[in-house]
Design an enzyme around this catalytic site. Structure first.
Site, mmCIF file in Angstrom:
data_model
loop_
_atom_site.group_PDB
_atom_site.id
_atom_site.type_symbol
_atom_site.label_atom_id
_atom_site.label_comp_id
_atom_site.label_asym_id
_atom_site.label_seq_id
_atom_site.Cartn_x
_atom_site.Cartn_y
_atom_site.Cartn_z
ATOM 1 N N THR A 1 0.819 -1.218 0.000
ATOM 2 C CA THR A 1 0.000 0.000 0.000
ATOM 3 C C THR A 1 0.851 1.266 0.000
ATOM 4 O O THR A 1 2.007 1.241 0.454
ATOM 5 C CB THR A 1 -0.914 -0.012 1.257
ATOM 6 O OG1 THR A 1 -1.491 1.272 1.433
ATOM 7 C CG2 THR A 1 -0.129 -0.337 2.520
ATOM 8 N N ASP A 2 0.244 2.371 -0.435
ATOM 9 C CA ASP A 2 0.930 3.669 -0.348
ATOM 10 C C ASP A 2 1.031 4.166 1.097
ATOM 11 O O ASP A 2 1.800 5.084 1.394
ATOM 12 C CB ASP A 2 0.223 4.720 -1.226
ATOM 13 C CG ASP A 2 -1.239 4.961 -0.869
ATOM 14 O OD1 ASP A 2 -1.770 4.304 0.055
ATOM 15 O OD2 ASP A 2 -1.881 5.806 -1.539
ATOM 16 N N GLU A 3 0.241 3.517 1.997
ATOM 17 C CA GLU A 3 0.206 4.021 3.377
ATOM 18 C C GLU A 3 1.544 3.825 4.092
ATOM 19 O O GLU A 3 1.796 4.445 5.120
ATOM 20 C CB GLU A 3 -0.951 3.373 4.155
ATOM 21 C CG GLU A 3 -2.284 3.637 3.471
ATOM 22 C CD GLU A 3 -3.513 3.356 4.316
ATOM 23 O OE1 GLU A 3 -3.433 3.442 5.544
ATOM 24 O OE2 GLU A 3 -4.561 3.052 3.709
ATOM 25 N N TYR B 1 -1.851 -0.551 10.921
ATOM 26 C CA TYR B 1 -1.989 -1.231 9.623
ATOM 27 C C TYR B 1 -0.801 -0.898 8.721
ATOM 28 O O TYR B 1 -0.145 -1.785 8.164
ATOM 29 C CB TYR B 1 -3.304 -0.812 8.954
ATOM 30 C CG TYR B 1 -3.349 -1.123 7.466
ATOM 31 C CD1 TYR B 1 -3.471 -2.438 7.016
ATOM 32 C CD2 TYR B 1 -3.258 -0.109 6.507
ATOM 33 C CE1 TYR B 1 -3.492 -2.730 5.649
ATOM 34 C CE2 TYR B 1 -3.285 -0.387 5.150
ATOM 35 C CZ TYR B 1 -3.402 -1.701 4.723
ATOM 36 O OH TYR B 1 -3.421 -1.993 3.377
ATOM 37 N N LYS C 1 2.188 -3.392 7.219
ATOM 38 C CA LYS C 1 2.464 -3.583 5.787
ATOM 39 C C LYS C 1 3.925 -3.214 5.492
ATOM 40 O O LYS C 1 4.588 -3.867 4.692
ATOM 41 C CB LYS C 1 1.508 -2.732 4.931
ATOM 42 C CG LYS C 1 0.042 -3.143 4.997
ATOM 43 C CD LYS C 1 -0.245 -4.530 4.478
ATOM 44 C CE LYS C 1 -0.093 -4.656 2.981
ATOM 45 N NZ LYS C 1 -0.547 -6.011 2.505
HETATM 46 P P1 NAD Z 1 -9.876 -7.354 2.258
HETATM 47 O O1 NAD Z 1 -9.881 -7.079 3.717
HETATM 48 O O2 NAD Z 1 -11.089 -7.067 1.449
HETATM 49 O O3 NAD Z 1 -9.502 -8.877 1.997
HETATM 50 C C1 NAD Z 1 -8.512 -9.562 2.723
HETATM 51 C C2 NAD Z 1 -8.693 -11.050 2.459
HETATM 52 O O4 NAD Z 1 -7.650 -11.751 3.145
HETATM 53 C C3 NAD Z 1 -10.022 -11.606 2.993
HETATM 54 O O5 NAD Z 1 -10.631 -12.433 2.028
HETATM 55 C C4 NAD Z 1 -9.613 -12.423 4.214
HETATM 56 O O6 NAD Z 1 -10.465 -13.541 4.466
HETATM 57 C C5 NAD Z 1 -8.208 -12.871 3.820
HETATM 58 N N1 NAD Z 1 -7.361 -13.183 4.975
HETATM 59 C C6 NAD Z 1 -7.183 -12.425 6.089
HETATM 60 N N2 NAD Z 1 -6.346 -13.055 6.939
HETATM 61 C C7 NAD Z 1 -5.964 -14.215 6.330
HETATM 62 C C8 NAD Z 1 -5.103 -15.270 6.697
HETATM 63 N N3 NAD Z 1 -4.467 -15.286 7.885
HETATM 64 N N4 NAD Z 1 -4.931 -16.304 5.847
HETATM 65 C C9 NAD Z 1 -5.584 -16.324 4.644
HETATM 66 N N5 NAD Z 1 -6.429 -15.356 4.252
HETATM 67 C C10 NAD Z 1 -6.615 -14.307 5.092
HETATM 68 O O7 NAD Z 1 -8.610 -6.559 1.701
HETATM 69 P P2 NAD Z 1 -8.394 -5.825 0.294
HETATM 70 O O8 NAD Z 1 -8.899 -4.458 0.379
HETATM 71 O O9 NAD Z 1 -8.838 -6.727 -0.782
HETATM 72 O O10 NAD Z 1 -6.803 -5.733 0.273
HETATM 73 C C11 NAD Z 1 -6.012 -6.777 -0.293
HETATM 74 C C12 NAD Z 1 -4.545 -6.401 -0.180
HETATM 75 O O11 NAD Z 1 -4.302 -5.184 -0.865
HETATM 76 C C13 NAD Z 1 -4.083 -6.169 1.255
HETATM 77 O O12 NAD Z 1 -2.803 -6.742 1.399
HETATM 78 C C14 NAD Z 1 -4.024 -4.661 1.399
HETATM 79 O O13 NAD Z 1 -3.043 -4.280 2.325
HETATM 80 C C15 NAD Z 1 -3.652 -4.244 -0.014
HETATM 81 N N6 NAD Z 1 -4.105 -2.903 -0.445
HETATM 82 C C16 NAD Z 1 -5.416 -2.539 -0.323
HETATM 83 C C17 NAD Z 1 -5.835 -1.290 -0.790
HETATM 84 C C18 NAD Z 1 -7.300 -0.886 -0.712
HETATM 85 O O14 NAD Z 1 -7.634 0.245 -1.091
HETATM 86 N N7 NAD Z 1 -8.213 -1.740 -0.279
HETATM 87 C C19 NAD Z 1 -4.919 -0.412 -1.351
HETATM 88 C C20 NAD Z 1 -3.582 -0.808 -1.472
HETATM 89 C C21 NAD Z 1 -3.190 -2.066 -1.012
HETATM 90 P P1 TYD Z 2 -11.197 3.712 4.269
HETATM 91 O O1 TYD Z 2 -12.186 3.478 3.202
HETATM 92 O O2 TYD Z 2 -11.461 3.218 5.644
HETATM 93 O O3 TYD Z 2 -9.824 3.114 3.719
HETATM 94 P P2 TYD Z 2 -8.436 2.916 4.536
HETATM 95 O O4 TYD Z 2 -8.664 1.814 5.528
HETATM 96 O O5 TYD Z 2 -7.488 2.533 3.437
HETATM 97 O O6 TYD Z 2 -8.113 4.245 5.164
HETATM 98 O O7 TYD Z 2 -10.952 5.283 4.402
HETATM 99 C C1 TYD Z 2 -10.735 6.115 3.287
HETATM 100 C C2 TYD Z 2 -10.795 7.559 3.769
HETATM 101 O O8 TYD Z 2 -12.149 7.851 4.161
HETATM 102 C C3 TYD Z 2 -9.932 7.819 4.986
HETATM 103 O O9 TYD Z 2 -9.375 9.142 4.881
HETATM 104 C C4 TYD Z 2 -10.903 7.763 6.148
HETATM 105 C C5 TYD Z 2 -12.215 8.258 5.536
HETATM 106 N N1 TYD Z 2 -13.444 7.670 6.127
HETATM 107 C C6 TYD Z 2 -14.457 8.513 6.604
HETATM 108 O O10 TYD Z 2 -14.358 9.755 6.542
HETATM 109 N N2 TYD Z 2 -15.583 7.939 7.121
HETATM 110 C C7 TYD Z 2 -15.734 6.595 7.205
HETATM 111 O O11 TYD Z 2 -16.785 6.116 7.713
HETATM 112 C C8 TYD Z 2 -14.701 5.747 6.700
HETATM 113 C C9 TYD Z 2 -14.827 4.247 6.773
HETATM 114 C C10 TYD Z 2 -13.567 6.331 6.161
#
Ligand code: NAD
Ligand code: TYD
Length: 370
Positions: A130-132, A156, A160
């Site tokens: 992630t960019d975080e 988090y 990462k």
């Molecule tokens: P998500 O929470 O929707 O999905 C995570 C999945 O991992 C779930 O299906 C869960 O059951 C599985 N999981 C959790 N713990 C596990 C374990 N111990 N063993 C096997 N499976 C397990 O997450 P997401 O939003 O799809 O993110 C996927 C990846 O992308 C993550 O690594 C996250 O850090 C990264 N990422 C997410 C975003 C975003 O905007 N959502 C952006 C950049 C990077």
């Molecule tokens: P979110 O969707 O929780 O993603 P991440 O876990 O990657 O931060 O949050 C995206 C942005 O939206 C973040 O700046 C927090 C804000 N946010 C709210 O303002 N209200 C909300 O209820 C949630 C879930 C997020």
């Protein structure tokens, strides 16, 4: 290719499975997912057993993962599995570290044992990050590049970052062929309704408020999930082992701006389809109100990073990546997807654990804002 997709029943992992199956006919896809609260088998496509196998399991069970890698003759791991929600990591950092850091370590060990043993196997371990990890930018600062120092601010992001370092170390120390992508925030179908966009869509359809943290001034660089999959595809095709690539689309927006655009997209959808008012009678446009009337400012997230911005030049120049989905149409499509897949999200809303989380999270926040 024979791919193991960890976390393939989560938001991005499931979209990746759909994306890959559409574009790579002959490949074998094995999904390993523990089905935590965020995992959902209903998000996976229905494909025949020769193409897709689902295995419920934990990435931390190293012996099981090794057996699976051998049995399926996996040559590529795409590692999505994680505890991915910042707010939950603040509420419970230990679990986040256990899964994201120790889980990644365990997966790396399994890959090393199987792929770098006596019979060395051609392989790729791709870690989705992630960019975080780069921390927070102020208003005028340049976007993150691959050489920006890591400065994670939430549990988090720290977990990462630690996982990224382990992946790097396995390349440097053992010669594992790793790549890492650091991606900006994603949106699109199959997104668990605890994250901003899906939470706000279902809240609107259910007639609930939209809890914007702080003043809604935090800036994120929004990327459609298909473009994220496209970025990973280009890294798997031509990325160099040991390298890290930023994935983004230069689409910075403040949270309040995103929420207002989302509100407009839902208003427009209701205006275009009179059935929606019957299906969702509690939604504001079903009784003549605008969706934006449900915006509420609530207590801010602790340590809330002000701004993330990704510079994707390396991926564009070296691997020819180009994001294709513009934000306005991506957002409209996402709203349409939630309108068309009510059964998918209603099943999540019906879980006691979901309601408990939402009540705990926003009950407190609303009290604080009152
Ligand atoms: P998500 O929470 O929707 O999905 C995570 C999945 O991992 C779930 O299906 C869960 O059951 C599985 N999981 C959790 N713990 C596990 C374990 N111990 N063993 C096997 N499976 C397990 O997450 P997401 O939003 O799809 O993110 C996927 C990846 O992308 C993550 O690594 C996250 O850090 C990264 N990422 C997410 C975003 C975003 O905007 N959502 C952006 C950049 C990077
Ligand atoms: P979110 O969707 O929780 O993603 P991440 O876990 O990657 O931060 O949050 C995206 C942005 O939206 C973040 O700046 C927090 C804000 N946010 C709210 O303002 N209200 C909300 O209820 C949630 C879930 C997020």
């Amino acid at each position: 290719m024979r791919l193991l997709i960890t976390g393939g029943a989560g938001f991005i992992g499931a979209n990746f499975v759909h994306y890959w199956a559409r574009r790579h006919d002959g490949d074998r896809l094995v999904v390993l997912d523990a089905l935590t609260y965020a995992g959902n088998r209903a998000s996976l496509p229905e494909l025949d057993e020769g193409r897709l196998r689902f295995v419920q399991g934990d990435i931390r069970q190293q012996a099981d993962v090794e057996a699976l890698l051998r049995e399926e003759e996996i040559d590529t791991i795409v590692h999505f599995a994680a505890e991915s929600h910042v707010d939950r990591s603040i509420a419970g950092p230990e679990h986040c570290v256990a899964v994201n850091v120790l889980g990644t370590l365990s997966l790396l060990e399994a890959a090393r044992c199987v792929w770098l043993g006596e019979d060395r196997v051609a392989h790729r371990f791709h870690h989705v990050s992630t960019d975080e990890v780069y921390g927070s930018l102020s208003a005028g600062q340049p976007a993150f590049t691959e050489t920006t120092p890591y400065a994670p601010n939430s549990p988090y992001a720290a977990s990462k970052a630690a996982a990224d370092h382990l992946v790097r170390a396995y390349h440097e120390t053992y010669g594992l062929a790793t790549t890492i992508s650091n991606c900006s925030i994603n949106y699109g179908p199959y997104h668990f309704p605890e994250k901003l966009i899906p939470l706000f869509i279902v809240n609107l359809l259910e007639g609930r408020d939209l809890p914007v943290y702080g003043e809604g001034i935090n800036v994120r660089d929004w990327l459609h999930v298909d473009d994220h999959c496209r970025g990973i595809e280009s890294i798997l095709a031509a990325g160099s082992a040991g390298e890290l690539y930023n994935v983004g689309s230069r689409n910075e927006r403040g949270n309040l701006e995103v929420v207002k655009e989302l509100c407009k997209a839902v208003d427009v959808a209701f205006a275009a389809d009179s059935d929606l008012a019957t299906r969702f009678p509690a939604a504001p446009p079903a009784h003549g109100a605008e969706c934006a009337s449900r915006i509420r400012f609530v207590r801010d997230r602790p340590g809330h990073d002000l701004r993330y911005a990704i510079d994707p030049s390396k991926l564009e120049k070296e691997l020819g990546f180009a994001a294709e989905v513009d934000f306005a149409s991506g957002l409209r499509q996402t709203v349409q997807w939630y309108l068309a897949h009510e059964t998918w999200w209603r099943a999540i809303l019906a879980r006691g654990s979901y309601r408990e989380w939402v009540d705990r999270q926003y009950g407190d926040a609303e009290e604080a804002s009152a």
